[in-house]
Scaffold this motif. Structure first.
Motif, mmCIF file in Angstrom:
data_model
loop_
_atom_site.group_PDB
_atom_site.id
_atom_site.type_symbol
_atom_site.label_atom_id
_atom_site.label_comp_id
_atom_site.label_asym_id
_atom_site.label_seq_id
_atom_site.Cartn_x
_atom_site.Cartn_y
_atom_site.Cartn_z
ATOM 1 N N ALA A 65 0.830 -1.215 0.000
ATOM 2 C CA ALA A 65 0.000 0.000 0.000
ATOM 3 C C ALA A 65 0.860 1.258 0.000
ATOM 4 N N ASN A 66 0.217 2.352 -0.334
ATOM 5 C CA ASN A 66 0.775 3.691 -0.165
ATOM 6 C C ASN A 66 -0.116 4.396 0.843
ATOM 7 N N THR A 67 0.497 5.106 1.784
ATOM 8 C CA THR A 67 -0.283 5.908 2.723
ATOM 9 C C THR A 67 0.319 7.303 2.788
ATOM 10 N N ALA A 68 -0.456 8.209 3.337
ATOM 11 C CA ALA A 68 0.083 9.533 3.619
ATOM 12 C C ALA A 68 1.154 9.397 4.697
ATOM 13 N N ARG A 69 2.022 10.374 4.792
ATOM 14 C CA ARG A 69 3.066 10.367 5.823
ATOM 15 C C ARG A 69 2.486 10.607 7.210
ATOM 16 N N GLU A 70 1.341 11.276 7.243
ATOM 17 C CA GLU A 70 0.710 11.615 8.503
ATOM 18 C C GLU A 70 -0.507 10.731 8.734
ATOM 19 N N MET A 71 -0.611 10.211 9.912
ATOM 20 C CA MET A 71 -1.710 9.328 10.285
ATOM 21 C C MET A 71 -3.074 10.002 10.147
ATOM 22 N N LYS A 72 -3.127 11.325 10.325
ATOM 23 C CA LYS A 72 -4.410 12.026 10.340
ATOM 24 C C LYS A 72 -5.046 12.167 8.962
ATOM 25 N N LEU A 73 -4.351 11.783 7.910
ATOM 26 C CA LEU A 73 -4.949 11.750 6.576
ATOM 27 C C LEU A 73 -5.306 10.296 6.291
ATOM 28 N N PRO A 74 -6.584 9.929 6.456
ATOM 29 C CA PRO A 74 -6.971 8.512 6.367
ATOM 30 C C PRO A 74 -7.068 8.019 4.924
ATOM 31 N N TYR A 75 -5.934 7.607 4.395
ATOM 32 C CA TYR A 75 -5.870 7.111 3.016
ATOM 33 C C TYR A 75 -4.927 5.919 2.956
ATOM 34 N N ALA A 76 -5.347 4.866 2.294
ATOM 35 C CA ALA A 76 -4.485 3.732 1.966
ATOM 36 C C ALA A 76 -4.770 3.346 0.523
#
Length: 194
Positions: A94-105
């Motif tokens: 997966a790719n995720t945002a660097r910050e946990m508060k952006l809920p994207y996978a």
């Protein structure tokens, strides 16, 4: 409904819930292409035009049931997304945002399994073709279709952010740190440019 996720060797396994809420897209950016090459699996990750099929969902819809300690990540740039893979067989996850508060996978198609045998049956049709300027061949795409897909994705992410769904993620600790420290990519080799 939950669908299977696993690395190629099967040491890392998990489930993806709410597949109907996901958005499927193909990204042709240079970084997705470099990521596939760095993991040594470009032939099975990239399509003929250099695109990677991604299933965009909320991180809370992903849970690992086996081998979560095999989860590793790298970052190709200091500000770019975290790119997760299995340390055992280097399957892109997966790719995720660097910050946990952006809920994207953005789940990479190579780790997704489903009972129907196809991604369209499980996650719906491709709704967008992104970063087509970096494609290695011609790609038919519609700016309007991309705009609609991005609107759908923003509703999913925005709704998840408002509901606090960013707190439920297998990719970050409760303190907001990645569960695996981001690795710098190895030195570029032939055909690998970041």
């Amino acid at each position: 409904m939950e669908l299977a996720l696993q690395c190629r060797c099967g040491a890392l396994r998990g489930l993806v819930s709410h597949p109907a809420q996901a958005t499927r897209a193909v990204c042709y950016c240079r970084h997705c292409q470099a990521y596939a090459r760095l993991l040594g699996d470009a032939a099975s990750v990239l399509d003929a035009q250099g695109g990677t099929t991604i299933v965009a969902t909320l991180p809370g819809h992903v849970r690992f049931t086996q081998g979560a300690d095999r989860l590793a990540c790298m970052s190709l740039t200091h500000k770019g997304p975290l790119r997760w893979f299995s340390s055992c067989c280097r399957t892109p996850i997966a790719n995720t945002a660097r910050e946990m508060k952006l809920p994207y996978a953005g789940l990479v198609h190579t780790c997704l399994r489903d009972a129907g045998g196809t991604l369209p049956a499980a996650y719906g049709p491709v709704r967008a073709q992104l970063n087509t300027g970096s494609a290695t061949g011609p790609v038919a795409h519609s700016p309007w279709r991309n705009l609609l897909a991005m609107g759908r994705l923003m509703r999913i992410i925005g709704g998840g952010r408002l509901r606090g769904a960013w707190r439920a993620t297998p990719f970050f600790t409760a303190e907001g740190e990645p569960v695996a420290p981001p690795q710098a990519p190895p030195a570029s080799g032939p055909g690998i440019t970041v």
